[in-house]
Design a protein around this motif. Structure first.
Motif, PDB file in Angstrom:
ATOM      1  N   ASN A 276       0.806  -1.223   0.000  1.00 42.62           N
ATOM      2  CA  ASN A 276       0.000   0.000   0.000  1.00 42.62           C
ATOM      3  C   ASN A 276       0.835   1.267   0.000  1.00 42.62           C
ATOM      4  OD1 ASN A 276      -2.515  -1.342   0.004  1.00 42.62           O
ATOM      5  ND2 ASN A 276      -2.360  -1.691   2.210  1.00 42.62           N
ATOM      6  N   ASP A 277       2.135   1.127  -0.266  1.00 42.78           N
ATOM      7  CA  ASP A 277       3.005   2.306  -0.245  1.00 42.78           C
ATOM      8  C   ASP A 277       4.235   2.044  -1.109  1.00 42.78           C
ATOM      9  OD1 ASP A 277       4.324   4.638   0.294  1.00 42.78           O
ATOM     10  OD2 ASP A 277       4.946   4.082   2.313  1.00 42.78           O
ATOM     11  N   PHE A 278       4.164   2.417  -2.378  1.00 45.80           N
ATOM     12  CA  PHE A 278       5.335   2.319  -3.252  1.00 45.80           C
ATOM     13  C   PHE A 278       5.242   3.396  -4.327  1.00 45.80           C
ATOM     14  CE2 PHE A 278       2.114  -0.304  -5.232  1.00 45.80           C
ATOM     15  CZ  PHE A 278       2.255  -0.078  -6.588  1.00 45.80           C
ATOM     16  N   ASN A 279       6.389   3.852  -4.784  1.00 46.32           N
ATOM     17  CA  ASN A 279       6.434   4.929  -5.776  1.00 46.32           C
ATOM     18  C   ASN A 279       6.971   4.478  -7.128  1.00 46.32           C
ATOM     19  OD1 ASN A 279       5.407   7.024  -4.178  1.00 46.32           O
ATOM     20  ND2 ASN A 279       7.392   7.366  -3.215  1.00 46.32           N
ATOM     21  N   SER A 280       7.401   3.229  -7.222  1.00 44.24           N
ATOM     22  CA  SER A 280       8.011   2.753  -8.468  1.00 44.24           C
ATOM     23  C   SER A 280       7.479   1.375  -8.828  1.00 44.24           C
ATOM     24  CB  SER A 280       9.531   2.682  -8.332  1.00 44.24           C
ATOM     25  OG  SER A 280      10.089   1.987  -9.432  1.00 44.24           O
ATOM     26  N   LEU A 281       7.254   1.189 -10.118  1.00 38.64           N
ATOM     27  CA  LEU A 281       6.839  -0.123 -10.610  1.00 38.64           C
ATOM     28  C   LEU A 281       7.982  -1.120 -10.578  1.00 38.64           C
ATOM     29  CD1 LEU A 281       4.787   0.924 -13.740  1.00 38.64           C
ATOM     30  CD2 LEU A 281       3.883  -0.273 -11.765  1.00 38.64           C
ATOM     31  N   PHE A 282       9.204  -0.629 -10.524  1.00 36.12           N
ATOM     32  CA  PHE A 282      10.366  -1.505 -10.610  1.00 36.12           C
ATOM     33  C   PHE A 282      11.111  -1.486  -9.282  1.00 36.12           C
ATOM     34  CE2 PHE A 282       9.116  -0.128 -14.762  1.00 36.12           C
ATOM     35  CZ  PHE A 282       9.160  -1.280 -15.510  1.00 36.12           C
ATOM     36  N   SER A 283      10.411  -1.991  -8.270  1.00 39.98           N
ATOM     37  CA  SER A 283      10.938  -1.943  -6.914  1.00 39.98           C
ATOM     38  C   SER A 283      10.390  -3.108  -6.113  1.00 39.98           C
ATOM     39  CB  SER A 283      10.536  -0.625  -6.249  1.00 39.98           C
ATOM     40  OG  SER A 283      10.708  -0.686  -4.855  1.00 39.98           O
TER      41      SER A 283
END
Length: 599
Positions: free
Chosen positions: A281-288
């Motif tokens: 529920n907390d991410f800023n990148s698709l590649f992470s």
């Protein structure tokens, strides 16, 4: 004096009571207002949803063999537009129906129960598109697909009751953004017309409409305006030629910006999520690695206590040869870190029929082994233990050996609060395997802005991979395997027609999934592996037939097994051949090499 003081006290009490009453009354009004506002927003949302569904089936019902063919095509395109406008809400509320309505024109096989195997003919827009826009139209298949698709849309519309809490709405928005960035930037669901970019714009327009309905939720109006500006800008950027569209820049400029705005909106709306699904529920990148909730993919979803210690135990067990009958083989024997957790062999010492698959990013799958016979990492371990050509043991025998080791015995007792040794041992190993996904390759670091070292050739290769070459219609980013975003609940199998030898003269006689249930439509189907670390995981394909990426690309460029002349009525590749130039192939390979991580 005393009387005066009593009067003052009485006045003060009266004022306090009045203020309390006023606050209580105002609070009641606020609650009532919020209740009305909440319901009104839901009503508007449902109105928008039903409007798009209605327009979709009205245009679909207008298609008739009595019409001019060009008129039918325009009806289809209009219907498809409104279907895609309904997609953000439809795909969230009706996941299974959406999958059917938007599925590839491929026979669907259900094998969950070996005594009741179902073979379902496809329905939905891709079936209609492939018939309506092909030179050899199957009128029976077209009529059936139109009738069933239209009936399904009407059923959904007539039975729809849009009951969404605020966290549902935020999940819905996020899912739509990720679907657009992953499958929408390829032609996953528009293989004939190649309209995915335009259609992604329709879905973004619906997100604009949804946010407008909920504008009053934004205490920070500038955040709402940022959303509208960003979505407008994204829609404009998608109005371009499919082959020349710069997907790399779109992700860096728009997709990651959208995720940042989403996270700001969560805080601004003061929403608390009750749990996590496949995505955190907390991410800023698709590649992470932060993008995923790894426990979603585990058989032991609730086991988070002392997880770091369990991972250390799992790593020890992973490397322990005493788990095999002859005490000469461990998991690490075939899954070598320096080789991307493969073994670099065509097949393992002639004891296996199939090439050793990578364990890199294996955490994010729903199916395991190349024929997808296991549904979890924990379950997959049993297959290795029981295999006569691998550990050749039973779980009971392994547990006895492990328990004789006092250190292992102590760790199992101290880390797990139950007596399920079988499962605990498998969970420990699986927990370690779930750490083998660092997302720190050259590509990851560049698209996440940590470095600026990608060459023009490598960027071009990514754009070709996502676009013209159609690689991403099977190897979905960010995992670049067959687990389908944004829900990550299904891992695809494909029939591509791999040859027996690299001379490409005979079809391989390993039919993959077919051997489990002898379903003809599954003959030659294998799970789609990840492309991550592909530069160090050769040889390739389920039988290790190709040793170089150039050989693999030539195979796909020819159109797979069908292009080599093999009889493959159920081949699933979405093309006859790719018509890629030598320069384009070199660029795609250059991109794939940037997916080697630094584990």
């Amino acid at each position: 004096m005393k009387t005066y003081l009593n009067f003052i006290t009485f006045k003060a009490k009266t004022c306090i009571l009045s203020v309390c009453f006023l606050l209580f009354y105002t609070s009641c009004l606020d609650k009532e207002y919020k209740k009305i506002d909440y319901q009104e927003s839901l009503n508007q949302l449902e109105k928008l949803y039903k409007h798009n569904l209605t327009k979709a089936y009205i245009f679909l019902d207008s298609i008739s063999l009595k019409n001019n063919h060009d008129l039918n095509k325009s009806y289809y395109i209009n219907s498809r537009e409104y279907f895609k406008r309904s997609e953000p809400i439809l795909s969230f509320l009706e996941k299974e129906n959406f999958k059917s309505l938007n599925a590839p024109n491929i026979i669907k096989v259900h094998e969950e129960d070996p005594t009741d195997i179902k073979i379902n003919q496809p329905i939905g827009y891709q079936v209609i598109e492939e018939n309506l826009f092909s030179e050899s139209m199957d009128t029976m298949a077209l009529k059936r697909a139109i009738n069933i698709t239209s009936a399904r849309l009407k059923l959904i519309k007539n039975n729809s009751k849009t009951i969404l809490k605020e966290y549902h709405l935020l999940w819905l928005i996020r899912d739509a953004l990720i679907r657009i960035t992953t499958t929408g930037l390829s032609n996953f669901d528009s293989p004939v017309l190649g309209q995915s970019l335009t259609e992604s714009g329709y879905a973004l327009n619906t997100l604009k409409d949804i946010l407008a309905i909920y504008e009053s939720k934004f205490s920070n109006k500038s955040l709402y305006n940022k959303w509208q500006d960003e979505l407008d800008s994204s829609i404009i950027s998608l109005k371009t030629d499919f082959d020349t569209f710069d997907r790399y820049e779109y992700i860096k400029t728009h997709a990651h910006k959208q995720l940042e705005l989403w996270n700001e909106t969560v805080k601004n709306w003061q929403v608390e999520f009750p749990f996590e699904i496949a995505l955190s529920n907390d991410f800023n990148s698709l590649f992470s690695e932060n993008m995923f909730n790894k426990l979603h993919f585990s058989d032991y979803k609730s086991d988070t206590t002392k997880l770091e210690q369990k991972i250390i135990l799992g790593k020890k067990l992973f490397k322990d040869v005493n788990l095999s009958k002859e005490r000469n083989m461990s998991c690490a024997t075939c899954h070598i870190k320096e080789k991307g957790f493969t073994d670099g062999k065509t097949t393992f010492d002639n004891r296996q029929k199939r090439n050793t698959p990578t364990l890199s990013y294996a955490a994010y799958q729903q199916l395991y082994f190349m024929d997808a016979r296991s549904g979890s990492l924990e379950g997959q371990i049993v297959g290795v233990v029981n295999n006569h050509d691998e550990f050749n043991m039973s779980m009971d025998s392994i547990i006895k050996r492990v328990r004789k080791n006092t250190k292992y015995s102590f760790l199992l007792d101290s880390l797990y609060n139950n007596e399920r040794d079988d499962f605990n041992l498998r969970h420990a190993i699986a927990s370690y395997v779930r750490t083998l996904n660092p997302f720190n390759s050259k590509f990851d670091n560049n698209i996440n802005g940590k470095e600026n070292t990608l060459t023009k050739k490598e960027k071009r290769g990514f754009n070709l991979f996502m676009g013209k070459a159609a690689c991403a219609t099977c190897h979905f980013p960010p995992l670049f395997n067959g687990t389908i975003p944004p829900n990550f609940n299904d891992t695809e199998l494909e029939i591509i027609g791999v040859p027996k030898t690299k001379e490409n003269k005979n079809l391989d006689d390993d039919y993959g999934r077919y051997h489990l249930f002898n379903v003809e439509e599954r003959k030659g189907s294998f799970k789609t592996p990840t492309v991550r670390n592909i530069a160090i995981t050769n040889p390739y394909m389920h039988n290790g037939v190709y040793n170089t990426l150039e050989e693999v690309m030539d195979f796909y460029n020819e159109g797979g097994g069908a292009g080599l002349g093999f009889d493959l009525p159920h081949q699933t590749l979405p093309f006859d051949n790719l018509n890629l130039s030598e320069s384009e192939i070199e660029s795609i390979i250059a991109f794939m090499k940037t997916l080697t991580d630094n584990y």
